[in-house]
Design a protein around this motif. Sequence first.
Motif, PDB file in Angstrom:
ATOM      1  N   GLN A 142     -34.985 -81.175  70.461  1.00 40.08           N
ATOM      2  CA  GLN A 142     -36.146 -81.705  69.737  1.00 40.08           C
ATOM      3  C   GLN A 142     -35.850 -81.986  68.263  1.00 40.08           C
ATOM      4  N   LYS A 146     -33.686 -84.023  67.333  1.00 40.51           N
ATOM      5  CA  LYS A 146     -33.476 -85.490  67.390  1.00 40.51           C
ATOM      6  C   LYS A 146     -32.239 -85.985  66.637  1.00 40.51           C
ATOM      7  N   THR A 150     -27.696 -89.407  65.627  1.00 39.97           N
ATOM      8  CA  THR A 150     -28.940 -89.404  66.402  1.00 39.97           C
ATOM      9  C   THR A 150     -28.615 -89.016  67.837  1.00 39.97           C
TER      10      THR A 150
END
Lengths: 214, 139
Positions: free
Chosen positions: A33, A35, A85
Motif C-alpha cells: 500500500q 505504492k 513505483t
Amino acid sequence: MKLLLFLLCLFAGSAFGQLAWATTEQTFNSKPQDKEVVAKYKFTNNGTKPIKIQNVRTSCGCTTAALSKTEYAPGESGEIEAKFTFSGRTGKQEKAIMVATSASPEQPTILKLNVYIEETIKIEPEVVLWQVGEQASPKAIHIAIADDAPAKIVSVISDNPALKVKLTEVKPGKEYEAQIIPDSVAQPAAATVIIRTDYPPDNPQTKYAYARIK
Amino acid sequence: MGAFVRQAAWILLAALIPASLTAAFHPRRPVWSQETLAPGEEMLPTILSWEGSVLWVDARSADEYGAEHVPGAIPLNLESWDQLFPKFLDRWTPEKKVVVYCSATTCELSREVADRLRKSGISSVFVLKGGWEAWKNRK
C-alpha cells in the motif's frame, strides 16, 4: 623522473574529476500500500573542474530519476532523486540508475535501489491445472497472510459452479487451504477463484487464483 | 636506444597491471562475447526453430504493444496482471513454450513477467535476448 611524470599523467584522468557519492546503494522495506519508494543519492564534485551530468538512465520504466540541474562546479553538491513505483510488484526488487558524467562518459556510476515489498496475502500456486481426461481429483491453493498484517479472508468463491471451492483454515486467521474440486475433467473448463479480504480497511484487496481444465 | 626500449617496456608493464586487474575484477567490465545468455534467456534463432509451439508474451506498455508487436503476441505486464493474466491462460497450453520480450536487452520487464509466470506455476518460460529490438533486426 620522466617515467614518474608520465605515469602520473596516465592516472591523473581517473584519479581526479569524479563525483563523490555519499552512497551508491540504498535498501528499503515496504508494504504494497506504500505504492512507491523515493531514494535520494547525494553527491559532491570533489574535482577541480566543473562536471556535467550527461545522462541518467534507469533499468526499468517503473523507476524515474530526477535531477535539479546538470552542471556542478568544483565543491558543489547535488542529489539525484529516484522514484520506484511498485505497480503490482512484490518481493525483492533490485533497480539500477546509471549516471554518466563528463568526467567518465563511458563508465557510468551505477546507483542501486533495493526494495523488499512485503506480500500481505500470498497465494500459491496462482494456477491449478488439469489435463482433459486425467483423474478429477481436487487440487489445493494455499493462502497465507503475513504475520504483521491485520488482514482477514472474507470469502473465497469460484465463478464457475463446475469447479467448486472448499476452504479450510490451516492456522487460525493466517493460513488457509482452498481445495478446487472439479465435477468432471472430461471437457475444458475455466474458473476464477475470487479471494476477498478486509485489508487494508480503506480499500480492501481482492486477490485471484485460476483453475483450468485444458 | 637501450634506455628507450627499457623505459617503453616499463610503461607497458605499468599499464598492463591495472588493465589485467580491471579485466579480471571490475564489476562493469565488458563481456567477452555478446552471445552470453542469462538463466532463462534464449536467442531469437533458437526460438524461431521452435516454430508453432511458442506463445509470445509482450511485457511492454499498452502503447508500445498497440503500435507494433510480434504477430500473435499477447500483452501481459505487472501493472495490469489481474486483467491480462486470465487472457493469457485462455491462450496458453502446457505443451507451449512461453517467450516473453520487452524493448531491448537493458529492459527488465520481460524478466519480471517471466519470473511471475514461473511463480504462478507456468512451466517452460523464456526471455527473448535483445527483446523487441532483436525481433525488429532479424534477417
